[in-house]
Enzyme design. Structure first.
Site, PDB file in Angstrom:
ATOM      1  N   HIS A 109       6.258  10.881   1.175  1.00  0.00           N
ATOM      2  CA  HIS A 109       4.771  10.770   1.207  1.00  0.00           C
ATOM      3  C   HIS A 109       4.182  11.884   1.389  1.00  0.00           C
ATOM      4  O   HIS A 109       3.409  12.676   1.468  1.00  0.00           O
ATOM      5  CB  HIS A 109       4.646  11.014   3.194  1.00  0.00           C
ATOM      6  N   GLU A 128       0.471  -1.562   5.519  1.00  0.00           N
ATOM      7  CA  GLU A 128       1.178  -0.800   6.308  1.00  0.00           C
ATOM      8  C   GLU A 128       1.137   0.268   7.120  1.00  0.00           C
ATOM      9  O   GLU A 128       1.498   0.910   8.338  1.00  0.00           O
ATOM     10  CB  GLU A 128       2.624  -0.929   5.601  1.00  0.00           C
ATOM     11  N   ASP A 179      13.932  -4.821   6.744  1.00  0.00           N
ATOM     12  CA  ASP A 179      12.411  -3.901   6.823  1.00  0.00           C
ATOM     13  C   ASP A 179      12.349  -2.837   5.378  1.00  0.00           C
ATOM     14  O   ASP A 179      13.961  -2.499   6.135  1.00  0.00           O
ATOM     15  CB  ASP A 179      11.052  -3.625   7.388  1.00  0.00           C
ATOM     16  N   ASP A 226       1.279  -1.433  -0.138  1.00  0.00           N
ATOM     17  CA  ASP A 226      -0.382   0.154   0.155  1.00  0.00           C
ATOM     18  C   ASP A 226       0.700   0.810   0.092  1.00  0.00           C
ATOM     19  O   ASP A 226       1.923   1.243   0.299  1.00  0.00           O
ATOM     20  CB  ASP A 226      -0.684  -0.172   1.359  1.00  0.00           C
TER      21      ASP A 226
HETATM   22  C1  LIG Z   1      21.378  12.906  12.772  1.00  0.00           C
HETATM   23  C2  LIG Z   1      20.585  12.949  11.005  1.00  0.00           C
HETATM   24  C3  LIG Z   1      20.929  13.611  10.681  1.00  0.00           C
HETATM   25  C4  LIG Z   1      20.493  13.713   9.235  1.00  0.00           C
HETATM   26  C5  LIG Z   1      19.427  12.809   8.605  1.00  0.00           C
HETATM   27  C6  LIG Z   1      19.939  11.804   8.198  1.00  0.00           C
HETATM   28  C7  LIG Z   1      19.718  10.676   7.665  1.00  0.00           C
HETATM   29  C8  LIG Z   1      18.017  11.323   7.914  1.00  0.00           C
HETATM   30  C9  LIG Z   1      18.079  10.567   5.541  1.00  0.00           C
HETATM   31  C10 LIG Z   1      16.846  10.310   5.516  1.00  0.00           C
HETATM   32  C11 LIG Z   1      15.113  10.654   6.167  1.00  0.00           C
HETATM   33  C12 LIG Z   1      14.139  10.325   5.309  1.00  0.00           C
HETATM   34  C13 LIG Z   1      13.632   9.553   5.392  1.00  0.00           C
HETATM   35  C14 LIG Z   1      13.529   8.427   6.229  1.00  0.00           C
HETATM   36  C15 LIG Z   1      11.701   8.723   7.288  1.00  0.00           C
HETATM   37  C16 LIG Z   1      11.172   7.893   7.517  1.00  0.00           C
HETATM   38  C17 LIG Z   1      10.750   6.275   6.760  1.00  0.00           C
HETATM   39  C18 LIG Z   1      10.334   4.841   7.284  1.00  0.00           C
HETATM   40  C19 LIG Z   1       9.785   4.382   7.982  1.00  0.00           C
HETATM   41  C20 LIG Z   1       8.877   4.979   6.153  1.00  0.00           C
HETATM   42  C21 LIG Z   1       7.481   4.075   6.786  1.00  0.00           C
HETATM   43  C22 LIG Z   1       6.827   4.562   5.909  1.00  0.00           C
HETATM   44  O1  LIG Z   1       6.311   5.202   5.745  1.00  0.00           O
HETATM   45  O2  LIG Z   1       5.866   3.560   5.049  1.00  0.00           O
HETATM   46  N1  LIG Z   2       4.438   4.142   8.533  1.00  0.00           N
HETATM   47  C1  LIG Z   2       3.191   5.512   9.327  1.00  0.00           C
HETATM   48  C2  LIG Z   2       2.629   4.207   9.890  1.00  0.00           C
HETATM   49  C3  LIG Z   2       1.769   4.770  10.629  1.00  0.00           C
HETATM   50  C4  LIG Z   2       0.254   3.680  10.464  1.00  0.00           C
HETATM   51  C5  LIG Z   2      -0.403   4.974  10.791  1.00  0.00           C
HETATM   52  C6  LIG Z   2      -0.431   5.489  11.678  1.00  0.00           C
HETATM   53  C7  LIG Z   2       0.982   6.264  12.470  1.00  0.00           C
HETATM   54  C8  LIG Z   2       1.819   5.586  12.266  1.00  0.00           C
HETATM   55  C9  LIG Z   2       4.242   5.499   9.858  1.00  0.00           C
HETATM   56  O1  LIG Z   2       4.936   5.780  10.377  1.00  0.00           O
HETATM   57  O2  LIG Z   2       3.692   7.163   9.619  1.00  0.00           O
HETATM   58 ZN   LIG Z   3       6.704   2.868   3.745  1.00  0.00          ZN
HETATM   59 ZN   LIG Z   4       5.381   5.506   4.194  1.00  0.00          ZN
END
Ligand SMILES: CC/C=C\C/C=C\C/C=C\C/C=C\C/C=C\C/C=C\CCC(=O)O
Ligand SMILES: N[C@@H](Cc1ccccc1)C(=O)O
Ligand SMILES: [Zn+2]
Ligand SMILES: [Zn+2]
Length: 522
Positions: A482, A209, A236, A144
Site C-alpha cells: 500500500h 477486496e 489466500d 483490485d
Molecule cells: C512477529 C513478527 C516480527 C516481525 C515481522 C515479521 C514478518 C512480517 C512480514 C511481512 C508483513 C508485511 C506485510 C503484510 C501485511 C499485511 C498483508 C496482509 C493482507 C493484505 C490484505 C490487503 O491489503 O490486500
Molecule cells: N485488505 C484491507 C481490507 C479492508 C478494506 C476496507 C477497510 C478495512 C480493511 C485491509 O486489511 O486494510
Molecule cells: Zn491484498
Molecule cells: Zn491491500
C-alpha cells in the site's frame, strides 16, 4: 527478645526468601532449558513418506519467460483501483476481464474448467477433478488495488510495470496481482501439459477486496453456499517469506497465516452548541476531541504477545535463532513480556504484539468565525487474537474517559478462528511441503495475518483458511505494501508460478501421510 536476636531472625527470613527465589529462578530456567532442547523442529512430518504422485515439472524456457512476464506487466498496467467504499474503476475491471480471457486461452476454453462472473466483475472458476469423492479446495486472489500516485515518490510510474534491475515496479505487484496471475499462469501451463486434477478445486478472484469484498468475495461465498459446497481448505494472500525481517532470526521464514486480526471502525464525536468566535467557550468541540485522540495515541492497547497464535510462530522458529535468543524464543511463557518490548519498537512487529489504534479521519469546522458544533474522528483498530470488538470498545471508552465524547462502533468483526497446523491439517501441510520442495532453506511456521483478506468471508465453507503467498520480503519491503515502490523481482514472480503449479498437483494426494509418532530430537 534482644536487639541482636531480632536482627538474626530478620537475617534468617531474608536468607529463606533469597534462597527460595534462587531456587524458583533455577527451576524456571531448568524448565526453559528442557523446553529449548526438546523442541520438535519438524512438527512431525517426514517428507519421504508422502504418497507417490507423478508430478509434472515446470521448466520455464526463454519463450515462456517472455510470455509470462508480458502477461504480468499487462495486468499491472490495468488500473483496477478501488478508490473508496463506493467508488471503483469499473472500466478497468471490464478491461481486466477481457485481458484474462486473452492471456489464458486454455483456462477459458478447457472442458475441465467452468468459469462464471460473479457480482459483475469477480471471477469464479471450478476445475473438475477426476475423483469427485475428494473434497475440493479453493485458491483466492484479488483483482483490485489501492490507489497510487507517482508524486508520492515512486521510482517508476505506479501503473507502468517498468522493469528496473530485475524488479517490476507497480501497484499490485505484491498485492495481489502476483498471486492472481501466478495461479492462472500455473493453471494455463498445467492444462497445456495435459494435466487433469484428481481433486477438484475452485479459484476465486474478487474485484473489491480493498473495500471489504462485499460484492466480490461475499457473492462468491453466497453462490458456493447455494450449491452446498464445503471446502477442504482455502488459501489466500497474506503472510510471505520474510528474510532478514524478524529480529535475530537466521535465514528466511515462510509464515503461514492461520488467522487474521479482527477490525473495528470507531467514530468519536463531540457535539456542542455553536456560537460566535468572538466569545468562545473555554473548550471547543475540536479541543475536546483532540484531547481524546491524543489520549488514545498516548495509551496504546495492552501488550498481548504470546496470548495468540503468534506465540507458536516463535516456538517453531526458535531453532533458527542463535543461542541466547533461542532460549528466549522457546520460552515465551517466561519471556513474552521482554520480547513484546523489543517487537513493539517497529510498526510492522508492533502489529503482532497488540491491537493497533490508527486515527484515520478528523473532521470539524465550517467557517473561521463560527464555533463548530460538531467534531468527528474515526479510529481504525486491528484487533489482536486475544481480544474482541467489545473489549476493545470498552478500553477506548475508558481511555477517552470523557462523557462529552461519544464513542460509537461503526462496524467491526472479531479476530478470525485459528486454522489447524498439525500433522492432520491438509492445507497447512500441503503448503508447507510445496514451500520446502521449492525453497529448502526456508523454515515454515504458523503465523497471524495482520491485514484483512477476502478469505475471512469463507468461514462457513471451511474451518481451514490459510493466508500465504511465496513472495520474498526483505528489509524495507513491508513498507511497499500500500506504499510507494511496490515491486517484485522477475525471478520471484516465476517462483510464484512454479509454486502454484506444484501446489495444485500436491493437492492430488488422497490423504496426508500417517503422522510420525512425534519423536523429539534431544
Ligand atoms: C512477529 C513478527 C516480527 C516481525 C515481522 C515479521 C514478518 C512480517 C512480514 C511481512 C508483513 C508485511 C506485510 C503484510 C501485511 C499485511 C498483508 C496482509 C493482507 C493484505 C490484505 C490487503 O491489503 O490486500
Ligand atoms: N485488505 C484491507 C481490507 C479492508 C478494506 C476496507 C477497510 C478495512 C480493511 C485491509 O486489511 O486494510
Ligand atoms: Zn491484498
Ligand atoms: Zn491491500
Amino acid at each position: 527478645m534482644t536487639e541482636s536476636g531480632s536482627k538474626l531472625r530478620i537475617f534468617k527470613i531474608l536468607k529463606i526468601i533469597i534462597s527460595s527465589l534462587l531456587i524458583t529462578v533455577l527451576l524456571l530456567f531448568t524448565i526453559a532449558a528442557i523446553r529449548t532442547l526438546s523442541l520438535d523442529v519438524n512438527a512431525g512430518l517426514q517428507l519421504a513418506h508422502w504418497e507417490k504422485t507423478n508430478n509434472k515439472s515446470l521448466v520455464i524456457d526463454h519463450h515462456q519467460r517472455e510470455e509470462l512476464l508480458a502477461n504480468f506487466k499487462e495486468a499491472i498496467r490495468i488500473p483496477t483501483v478501488s478508490f473508496s467504499n463506493t467508488e471503483s474503476n469499473t472500466t478497468a475491471l471490464l478491461e481486466f476481464d477481457r485481458f484474462l480471457r486473452k492471456a489464458f486461452p486454455t483456462v477459458f476454453s478447457s472442458s475441465l474448467v467452468h468459469h462464471e462472473l460473479v457480482g459483475n466483475y469477480s471471477h469464479l472458476f471450478w476445475v473438475k477433478g477426476s475423483q469427485p469423492e475428494l473434497v475440493p479446495y479453493m485458491l483466492l486472489a484479488h483483482i483490485d488495488v489501492v490507489p497510487a500516485s507517482e508524486s508520492d515518490g515512486w521510482e517508476a510510474p505506479p501503473f507502468s510495470a517498468k522493469e528496473i534491475d530485475g524488479f517490476i515496479y507497480g501497484r499490485g505487484t505484491i498485492d495481489d496481482k502476483n498471486s492472481l496471475m501466478g495461479i492462472l499462469q500455473a493453471l494455463e501451463y498445467l492444462l497445456l501439459k495435459g494435466y487433469a486434477p484428481r481433486r477438484g478445486f475452485y479459484i476465486g478472484l474478487g474485484h473489491d477486496e480493498e473495500i471489504n469484498g462485499l460484492n466480490g468475495a461475499m457473492n462468491i461465498v453466497r453462490v458456493l453456499k447455494q450449491r452446498g459446497v464445503q471446502l477442504l481448505f482455502v488459501m489466500d494472500e497474506g503472510l510471505t517469506i520474510s528474510d532478514g525481517i524478524i529480529p535475530g532470526l537466521e535465514g528466511p521464514a515462510a509464515l503461514i497465516g492461520l488467522s487474521e486480526k479482527g477490525q473495528a471502525a470507531v467514530k468519536l464525536s463531540v457535539s456542542v452548541a455553536p456560537g460566535h468566535a468572538s466569545m468562545p467557550p473555554r473548550e471547543t468541540s475540536i479541543g475536546i476531541l483532540a484531547t481524546a485522540v491524543k489520549r488514545l495515541e498516548d495509551n496504546p492497547m495492552p501488550r498481548l504477545f504470546g496470548y495468540g497464535p503468534e506465540g507458536d510462530t516463535f516456538e517453531h522458529l526458535a531453532h533458527k535463532f542463535s543461542f541466547p535468543l533461542k532460549f528466549i524464543m522457546s520460552n515465551l511463557w517466561l519471556f513474552s513480556p521482554l520480547l513484546s518490548r523489543i517487537l513493539e519498537r517497529k510498526p510492522v512487529s508492533n502489529a503482532f504484539v497488540r491491537t493497533t489504534t490508527a486515527v484515520t479521519f478528523f473532521n470539524a469546522g465550517v467557517k473561521i468565525n463560527v464555533i463548530p458544533s460538531l467534531a468527528e474522528a474515526y479510529v481504525n483498530l486491528r484487533i489482536h487474537s486475544a481480544q474482541s470488538v467489545e473489549e476493545v470498545l470498552d478500553i477506548i471508552k475508558d481511555t477517552v474517559g470523557d462523557q462529552r465524547v461519544k464513542v460509537e462502533l461503526v462496524d467491526g468483526f472479531d479476530p478470525l478462528p485459528i486454522s489447524g497446523a498439525d500433522e492432520k491439517a491438509f492445507g497447512f501441510q500441503i503448503i508447507k511441503k510445496t514451500v520446502l520442495d521449492l525453497f529448502p532453506t526456508v523454515t515454515v511456521a504458523p503465523g497471524i495475518c495482520i491485514g484483512n483478506t477476502d478469505s475471512r468471508h469463507f468461514v462457513d465453507l471451511t474451518k481451514n483458511i490459510y493466508r500465504f503467498s511465496p513472495a520474498w520480503f526483505k528489509p524495507g519491503d513491508p513498507e511497499r505494501f500500500h506504499g510507494i515502490n511496490e515491486r517484485i523481482s522477475t525471478k520471484n514472480y516465476e517462483e510464484m508460478i512454479v509454486f502454484y503449479f506444484n501446489l495444485i498437483q500436491n493437492c492430488d494426494i488422497r490423504k496426508l501421510p500417517e503422522p510420525h509418532s512425534s519423536v523429539h530430537e534431544l
